[in-house]
Design an enzyme around this catalytic site. Structure first.
Site, PDB file in Angstrom:
ATOM      1  N   GLU B  29       0.697  -1.403   0.046  1.00  0.00           N
ATOM      2  CA  GLU B  29       0.342   0.017   0.060  1.00  0.00           C
ATOM      3  C   GLU B  29       1.199   1.602  -0.124  1.00  0.00           C
ATOM      4  O   GLU B  29       1.364   1.364   0.697  1.00  0.00           O
ATOM      5  CB  GLU B  29      -0.732   0.052   1.605  1.00  0.00           C
ATOM      6  CG  GLU B  29      -1.663  -1.001   1.235  1.00  0.00           C
ATOM      7  CD  GLU B  29      -2.329  -1.753   2.149  1.00  0.00           C
ATOM      8  OE1 GLU B  29      -2.471  -0.851   3.493  1.00  0.00           O
ATOM      9  OE2 GLU B  29      -3.115  -2.739   2.584  1.00  0.00           O
ATOM     10  N   GLU B  54      -4.329  -6.939   2.182  1.00  0.00           N
ATOM     11  CA  GLU B  54      -3.213  -7.460   2.890  1.00  0.00           C
ATOM     12  C   GLU B  54      -3.374  -9.208   2.224  1.00  0.00           C
ATOM     13  O   GLU B  54      -1.623  -9.821   2.009  1.00  0.00           O
ATOM     14  CB  GLU B  54      -3.205  -7.437   4.555  1.00  0.00           C
ATOM     15  CG  GLU B  54      -2.488  -6.256   4.541  1.00  0.00           C
ATOM     16  CD  GLU B  54      -3.868  -5.299   5.020  1.00  0.00           C
ATOM     17  OE1 GLU B  54      -4.419  -5.463   4.135  1.00  0.00           O
ATOM     18  OE2 GLU B  54      -3.538  -4.038   4.648  1.00  0.00           O
ATOM     19  N   ASP B  79       1.192  -4.241  12.933  1.00  0.00           N
ATOM     20  CA  ASP B  79      -0.269  -4.668  13.307  1.00  0.00           C
ATOM     21  C   ASP B  79      -1.079  -5.144  12.194  1.00  0.00           C
ATOM     22  O   ASP B  79      -1.797  -6.119  12.848  1.00  0.00           O
ATOM     23  CB  ASP B  79      -0.477  -3.542  14.114  1.00  0.00           C
ATOM     24  CG  ASP B  79       0.649  -2.786  14.239  1.00  0.00           C
ATOM     25  OD1 ASP B  79       0.234  -2.964  15.627  1.00  0.00           O
ATOM     26  OD2 ASP B  79       1.213  -2.339  14.407  1.00  0.00           O
ATOM     27  N   PHE B  80      -0.969  -5.164  10.829  1.00  0.00           N
ATOM     28  CA  PHE B  80      -2.146  -5.350  10.290  1.00  0.00           C
ATOM     29  C   PHE B  80      -2.045  -6.905   9.740  1.00  0.00           C
ATOM     30  O   PHE B  80      -2.261  -6.696   8.345  1.00  0.00           O
ATOM     31  CB  PHE B  80      -1.645  -4.497   8.556  1.00  0.00           C
ATOM     32  CG  PHE B  80      -1.913  -2.511   9.353  1.00  0.00           C
ATOM     33  CD1 PHE B  80      -2.899  -2.499  10.999  1.00  0.00           C
ATOM     34  CD2 PHE B  80      -1.668  -1.805   9.062  1.00  0.00           C
ATOM     35  CE1 PHE B  80      -3.015  -1.648  11.160  1.00  0.00           C
ATOM     36  CE2 PHE B  80      -1.377  -0.391   9.268  1.00  0.00           C
ATOM     37  CZ  PHE B  80      -2.213  -0.080  10.452  1.00  0.00           C
ATOM     38  N   ILE B  81      -0.611  -7.360   9.618  1.00  0.00           N
ATOM     39  CA  ILE B  81      -0.152  -8.205   9.363  1.00  0.00           C
ATOM     40  C   ILE B  81      -1.234  -9.312   9.796  1.00  0.00           C
ATOM     41  O   ILE B  81      -1.470 -10.796   8.877  1.00  0.00           O
ATOM     42  CB  ILE B  81       1.070  -8.893   9.967  1.00  0.00           C
ATOM     43  CG1 ILE B  81       1.798  -9.099   8.743  1.00  0.00           C
ATOM     44  CG2 ILE B  81       1.591  -9.543  11.148  1.00  0.00           C
ATOM     45  CD1 ILE B  81       3.398  -9.609   8.678  1.00  0.00           C
ATOM     46  N   HIS B 123      -1.468  -0.331  16.486  1.00  0.00           N
ATOM     47  CA  HIS B 123      -0.363   0.754  15.692  1.00  0.00           C
ATOM     48  C   HIS B 123       1.178   1.137  16.423  1.00  0.00           C
ATOM     49  O   HIS B 123       1.562   0.799  15.786  1.00  0.00           O
ATOM     50  CB  HIS B 123      -1.038   1.886  15.465  1.00  0.00           C
ATOM     51  CG  HIS B 123      -2.019   2.102  14.543  1.00  0.00           C
ATOM     52  ND1 HIS B 123      -3.315   1.790  14.672  1.00  0.00           N
ATOM     53  CD2 HIS B 123      -2.388   2.477  13.407  1.00  0.00           C
ATOM     54  CE1 HIS B 123      -4.157   1.604  14.260  1.00  0.00           C
ATOM     55  NE2 HIS B 123      -3.824   1.929  12.973  1.00  0.00           N
TER      56      HIS B 123
END
Ligand SMILES: Cc1ncc(C[n+]2csc(CCOP(=O)(O)OP(=O)(O)O)c2C)c(N)n1
Lengths: 334, 337
Positions: B29, B54, B79-81, B123
């Protein structure tokens, strides 16, 4: 019956003035980290929240302040949270991206797309425990490419869940133009799951209110979910301090430096490809600046135009709202 | 030698790898905005912005790596993993084993990590121990620009999947983007030597799985990664004034772990204090104790870690994240015992 535009105007103005106060505190360094505002989205929040009743639920994204303000959450509690106080609405643990109000069945999350599954779950609970109640999911156009959101569309249709899926489409996901990374058409996409999908001008609160009414009625009658695509513009960019909108020389150098360094670097893409990359960066910055300075689609301006005949009443509302926000700030800071 | 920022060093090493090997591609992104230099130099075909998907694009990195590319895929924050864990847990990490060692997945997942700037518990996580728990994943966590560049090169050259984590207090562009937003009114406790430092003129790979002894010490060994390393160095200087000689070991790679360096240092000092910004329970800190004990080395042991969800409030956040003060206190306690 149509909406009460005066009430909607008041709600929108409350949210706008509140977020302006938040901006000021953020600039002063009283609020840490990122700060995503819903300035430009007020008509969408107002037109939808106006239909909510006790027992209805909301799942919010990282831009959740306006719906909370309009749902009647204590403003100084929200501010105390942003200031990182132990007596904030989430005891200083959440901050602006992780706001929760159990009384209002409202939860937010910074994980893009996650409002979909949470709202589906809220709706499932309503189906069992509170028939006639509904759930709303608010998310952006960027989230429309997140698998979990699309899966929750299917779940809601298959289980006939009372959900209103609200996509606030500003055509951006941070610095990416959504159309650049999105296939097909969002309305068609939603429809293909088997739910009604309506497109509305998100700057026109009356249009939002009318469309929301259809979706909310459908959900309350247990006829399943509806998708709303509300177009909007957010003049402040992705969040406060958004790099392309900063005016300092330092940030200009920060942005331009790597480009000047890379453009002539030995080995890499062809000159044509490099110019194309440079072109797309410049056009993104240009577009950001245009949105910042175009008043045309400001939802507050839009509704105010409709009400401009009654100057005195407008003034009165504006004064009252100003006072409410000022008092909330004073209470929060005291 | 020249001086370079932490994030610039990573991008610079990445650029070198992209020049040397046309199979190296970057996607994720906003990469055209976050890695503008690479985007302009290598063009959109090799530095490609991705939708917020993702699960799809990290999964696609696995397939692309299996079929001949060397992707460096970016997840905007570790964190977004969560959204893409399946691609790592059940695919990237398994292909080599499932194929009887015949098929490998040479990919790098690059993700900013870590806290200390008041962005809240969704985050600011570290998650390196959580990821390193999975057999088949290499997890790299540099603490300074020179290591950051050299380790990026080895991560790209490695034949298996590597998670490469850059701490946001060290990557000044990230901290500016997410933390200060151009404001002069906020301060963060940024370790200067980590954010900017001397780097070689041309990048050479730094072997994965090799720790660095940053400070010799005979009384106690402080072990950490990323920002924790700098907090340990500060603590070591304070402890010195109290006549405690504290060594500092920078693991640099969480997995594979440099067991030899760890055991050697602890067998000399007899005391191990792990400083881990990742969660305490069931993670890296316990693993280090197990490794030393399994080697039959007697020691005294303590740990300073993140024990719960990271609070948004700066004051609470400071109490929860490992700080120099907490390290000094824990070290003194270990000396007393
Ligand atoms: C799973 C996940 N991926 C990436 C991000 C980083 N991120 C935060 S906001 C954002 C853009 C979201 O775009 P959109 O959904 O359109 O909402 P907007 O910010 O435009 O309101 C991104 C990529 C995130 N928070 N969560």
């Amino acid at each position: 019956m149509g909406p009460d535009l005066w009430l909607l105007y008041r709600q929108m103005l409350r949210s706008r003035r509140f977020e302006e106060a938040v901006t000021d505190l953020w600039q002063k360094g009283r609020i840490s980290g990122e700060m995503h505002l819903g300035i430009g989205e007020e008509a969408i929040a107002a037109g939808i929240v106006a239909h909510l009743q006790d027992g209805d639920a909301m799942a919010l994204d990282h831009r959740g302040t306006p719906p909370l303000v309009m749902r009647g959450v204590d403003l100084s509690l929200i501010l105390r949270e942003f200031l990182g106080c132990a007596d904030g609405i989430c005891c200083g643990m959440g901050g602006h991206m992780h706001l929760f109000s159990r009384e209002h069945l409202t939860a937010s999350s910074g994980i893009v797309g996650s409002a979909g599954p949470i709202a589906a779950g809220f709706a499932l609970a309503a189906q069992h425990l509170r028939p006639g109640n509904i759930a709303v999911a608010f998310f952006g156009d960027g989230a429309m490419n997140q698998g979990m959101l699309l899966e929750s569309f299917n779940l809601a249709v298959a289980w006939k869940l009372p959900v209103l899926f609200v996509c606030k489409d500003n055509e951006w996901a941070i610095v990416t133009r959504s159309q650049h990374v999105t296939g097909g058409n969002l309305l068609e996409r939603a429809r293909s799951f088997g739910m009604p999908a309506l497109e509305i001008d998100g700057a026109d609160v009356e249009a939002v209110w009318n469309a929301a009414k259809q979706g909310v009625d459908r959900a309350r009658k247990n006829n399943g979910p509806t998708f709303l695509l509300a177009r909007c513009i957010r003049p402040e960019g992705h969040f406060l301090g958004y790099l392309p909108l900063r005016r300092s020389l330092e940030s200009m150098i920060g942005m331009v430096g790597p480009i000047m360094h890379s453009l002539p670097a030995r080995k890499g893409a062809s000159p044509g490809e490099r110019i194309a990359s440079l072109g797309s960066i410049t056009s993104l910055i240009g577009r950001t600046l245009t949105e910042k300075y175009s008043k045309r689609r400001d939802p507050i301006h839009h509704v105010r135009q409709r009400l401009r005949g009654e100057k005195a009443r407008l003034n009165e509302i504006e004064k009252e709202v100003e006072k409410e926000i000022q008092q909330a700030v004073e209470r929060a800071l005291s | 030698m020249k001086t370079m920022g932490f994030a610039d060093a990573i991008d610079d090493a990445l650029a070198q790898a992209m020049v040397d090997d046309s199979r190296v591609v970057v996607f994720g992104e906003d990469v055209h905005g976050l890695r503008t230099g690479l985007f302009v130099r290598f063009g959109e075909k090799r530095v490609r912005p991705a939708p917020i998907s993702e699960a799809a694009f990290v999964g696609a990195a696995v397939g692309a790596a299996m079929a001949g590319l060397r992707p460096v895929v970016e997840v905007m924050m570790v964190d977004f993993i969560g959204v893409a864990v399946d691609a790592l847990l059940n695919h990237a990490a398994k292909v080599e084993a499932f194929s009887g060692g015949k098929w490998k997945v040479p990919m790098v997942v690059r993700a900013p990590c870590g806290g200390g700037y008041g962005d809240g518990g969704q985050h600011e996580q570290s998650l390196w121990g959580w990821l390193a728990h999975i057999p088949g994943l290499t997890v790299v966590v540099p603490s300074n620009p020179a290591d950051a560049g050299g380790l990026m090169l080895s991560a790209i050259e490695h034949e298996g999947p590597v998670v490469y984590l850059e701490h946001k207090l060290l990557a000044s562009n990230m901290l500016d983007f997410l933390g200060s937003g151009g404001r002069k009114t906020v301060q963060y406790d940024v370790p200067a030597e980590g954010t900017c430092g001397s780097v070689p003129d041309g990048w050479m790979p730094i072997p994965l799985g090799k720790a660095a002894i940053l400070h010799e010490g005979k009384d106690i060994t402080l072990v950490s990664v990323a920002v924790g390393v700098h907090r340990c160095l500060e603590a070591s200087a304070i402890l010195k004034k109290k006549r405690i000689s504290a060594g500092v070991l920078d693991l640099r790679t969480v997995s594979p772990l440099d067991k030899e360096a760890l055991c050697q240092a602890v067998s000399r000092s007899g005391r191990l204090l792990v400083v881990d910004e990742d969660y305490r329970d069931f993670g890296l800190s316990g693993e280090l104790a197990a490794v030393v004990l399994e080697a039959g080395i007697p020691m005294r042991y303590g740990r300073v870690c993140t024990e719960e969800t990271i609070p948004y409030c700066r004051e609470f956040e400071h109490q929860i994240l490992p700080s120099t003060g907490r390290i000094v206190d824990a070290a003194i306690k270990l000396m007393d015992r």
